[in-house]
Design a protein around this motif. Sequence first.
Motif, PDB file in Angstrom:
ATOM      1  N   TYR A 244      -6.022   5.375  16.419  1.00  0.00           N
ATOM      2  CA  TYR A 244      -7.398   5.453  16.054  1.00  0.00           C
ATOM      3  C   TYR A 244      -8.523   4.875  16.882  1.00  0.00           C
ATOM      4  CZ  TYR A 244      -6.318   0.847  13.938  1.00  0.00           C
ATOM      5  OH  TYR A 244      -6.056  -0.382  13.459  1.00  0.00           O
TER       6      TYR A 244
ATOM      7  N   GLU B 113       1.612   6.417   3.086  1.00  0.00           N
ATOM      8  CA  GLU B 113       0.912   7.380   4.013  1.00  0.00           C
ATOM      9  C   GLU B 113      -0.444   6.881   4.268  1.00  0.00           C
ATOM     10  OE1 GLU B 113      -0.280   9.344  -0.286  1.00  0.00           O
ATOM     11  OE2 GLU B 113      -1.080  10.398   1.295  1.00  0.00           O
ATOM     12  N   LEU B 114      -0.857   5.870   3.796  1.00  0.00           N
ATOM     13  CA  LEU B 114      -2.028   5.168   4.449  1.00  0.00           C
ATOM     14  C   LEU B 114      -1.925   4.603   5.980  1.00  0.00           C
ATOM     15  CD1 LEU B 114      -4.963   3.918   3.867  1.00  0.00           C
ATOM     16  CD2 LEU B 114      -3.759   1.687   3.334  1.00  0.00           C
TER      17      LEU B 114
ATOM     18  N   ARG C 145      -9.500   1.577   3.455  1.00  0.00           N
ATOM     19  CA  ARG C 145      -9.153   1.896   2.081  1.00  0.00           C
ATOM     20  C   ARG C 145     -10.161   1.480   1.169  1.00  0.00           C
ATOM     21  NH1 ARG C 145      -7.698   0.068  -1.837  1.00  0.00           N
ATOM     22  NH2 ARG C 145      -6.566  -1.696  -0.846  1.00  0.00           N
TER      23      ARG C 145
ATOM     24  N   LYS D 139      -1.018   7.937   8.085  1.00  0.00           N
ATOM     25  CA  LYS D 139      -2.228   8.626   8.465  1.00  0.00           C
ATOM     26  C   LYS D 139      -3.227   7.947   9.174  1.00  0.00           C
ATOM     27  CE  LYS D 139      -3.132  12.019   4.796  1.00  0.00           C
ATOM     28  NZ  LYS D 139      -3.537  12.007   3.656  1.00  0.00           N
ATOM     29  N   GLY D 140      -3.196   6.343   8.679  1.00  0.00           N
ATOM     30  CA  GLY D 140      -4.149   5.637   9.442  1.00  0.00           C
ATOM     31  C   GLY D 140      -3.750   5.012  10.704  1.00  0.00           C
TER      32      GLY D 140
ATOM     33  N   GLN E 137     -10.901  10.421   8.747  1.00  0.00           N
ATOM     34  CA  GLN E 137      -9.493  10.688   8.383  1.00  0.00           C
ATOM     35  C   GLN E 137      -8.851  10.169   7.216  1.00  0.00           C
ATOM     36  OE1 GLN E 137      -7.907   9.736  12.401  1.00  0.00           O
ATOM     37  NE2 GLN E 137      -5.788   9.721  11.405  1.00  0.00           N
ATOM     38  N   LEU E 138      -9.319   8.972   6.656  1.00  0.00           N
ATOM     39  CA  LEU E 138      -8.622   8.542   5.381  1.00  0.00           C
ATOM     40  C   LEU E 138      -9.355   8.980   4.216  1.00  0.00           C
ATOM     41  CD1 LEU E 138      -7.525   4.917   6.773  1.00  0.00           C
ATOM     42  CD2 LEU E 138      -6.120   6.987   6.197  1.00  0.00           C
TER      43      LEU E 138
ATOM     44  N   PRO F 216      -6.348  -0.141   8.273  1.00  0.00           N
ATOM     45  CA  PRO F 216      -6.165   0.860   7.293  1.00  0.00           C
ATOM     46  C   PRO F 216      -6.604   0.525   5.758  1.00  0.00           C
ATOM     47  CG  PRO F 216      -4.478   1.141   8.665  1.00  0.00           C
ATOM     48  CD  PRO F 216      -5.099  -0.319   9.054  1.00  0.00           C
TER      49      PRO F 216
ATOM     50  N   GLU G 242       0.889  -1.231  -0.008  1.00  0.00           N
ATOM     51  CA  GLU G 242       0.060  -0.107  -0.113  1.00  0.00           C
ATOM     52  C   GLU G 242       0.918   1.313  -0.053  1.00  0.00           C
ATOM     53  OE1 GLU G 242      -3.325   0.238   0.070  1.00  0.00           O
ATOM     54  OE2 GLU G 242      -4.092  -1.850   1.050  1.00  0.00           O
TER      55      GLU G 242
ATOM     56  N   LEU H 167     -11.759   7.242  11.956  1.00  0.00           N
ATOM     57  CA  LEU H 167     -10.778   6.728  11.275  1.00  0.00           C
ATOM     58  C   LEU H 167     -10.996   6.961   9.576  1.00  0.00           C
ATOM     59  CD1 LEU H 167      -7.944   5.806  10.544  1.00  0.00           C
ATOM     60  CD2 LEU H 167      -8.740   3.405  10.796  1.00  0.00           C
TER      61      LEU H 167
END
Length: 420
Positions: A260, A47-48, A87, A51-52, A291-292, A83, A44, A288
């Motif tokens: 999270y 940044e996933l 996604r 951030k997650g 946020q994503l 995450p 992945e 979460l």
Amino acid sequence: MIPAIRGTHDILPGEVERWQRVEDVSRRLFERYGYAEVRTPVIEREELFAKGTGETTDIVQKEMYAFTDKGGERITLRPEATPSLVRAFVEHSLEQSMPVPKIYLFGPMFRYERPQKGRYRQFHQLDVEVFGISDPAIDAEVLDLAWALVTELGIANVELVVNSVGCPACRPAFSEALVKALGEDVGRLCADCQRRAATNPLRIFDCKVAQDQPLIDTLPHSTDYLCESCKAHFAAVERHLHVYGIPYRLSHRLVRGLDYYTRTTFEILAGNIGAQNAILGGGRYDGLVKQLGGPDRVGIGFAAGIERLVLAMPEEAGAHGRVPIFVASMGEAARDSGIALLRDLRRAGLEAHMEYEGRSIKSQMKRADRLKAAYALIIGDNELARGEVTVKNMRTSEQAQVPRAGILDYCRARVSGGQE
Ligand SMILES: [Zn+2]
Ligand SMILES: [Zn+2]
């Protein structure tokens, strides 16, 4: 010989049956509770997880397998599943296509940690997530699923621990209370805790350093700082747990190490695998999805390390219920007839073996023993001439003559179960 990478392991016959059992039991359970399987890539965008999972977590700071690929993109081998599933939920608008977005995943995760017994750099998790339901009944249902899972796997000495860590409205007051309660004493805590006190004081509860424990035990409890709506939510979670009849213990120290989590957090501990005894953990993550980059949807789920489950399962859980049948033949014509019988047995759903090296009947029977065959079906010139098969019960050594035309029914009747 080129050995496997440090911190990875092969799962071999003898052990893999326990893995299959975990997968079978959980798949059947998840589907009974309305979950559908999702398979996401193991790679992945970095940044996933930044951030997650959270920029300040140990996972992101120290443990990620992250690299720049040939196209200049920052890539990560997933260190956890949530995450990725969030996604996928957002990217494919699963709430449009699924009446209730409940999804599960099995697969490898990667963390660059110091390898030790039961802890690997490539490890495996099962993971369930449900989106869009804030009613505390779903928290209890997810806990019931987790409890059913460890129970059906036959894991002994399990304990469910539950806590509420509040929400963005009430958590700042609790963090402040922690820092205030520590006061000057913060300097007596370990270096990690001092860092946590500055970045995310809740995580002080994760500390395993023995000298820190007496002080940590005196700290305030998150449940005393919940806002009215978090308090009502948690009370309702407890009420529903009583409805389900699941025993649990409240633990104010259960904050879980990720950014999270909101409100309900939980773990299932197993008493028989040593000090690292959490075999399953999860909680609610109401902010979460947004946020994503997704819609404002709540979520709750859990993950369990399959290595840990396999370790905690009782010994006999690895025993497979298979009943192999061995086909033995003497002579060229009988061999061809044996091969056709082998095919028919397998087509009929039975596990069947044969030896091709044309050895003596004695060595063929030895092979049947090693395979733990329940029956040996023997074909020689006499059997061919009479249109029969000699069936030897490998346990009792009794023999019977069975017409070739009836042999599949004969075997199926004796070997039922196991295969279906
Ligand atoms: Zn709150
Ligand atoms: Zn500490």
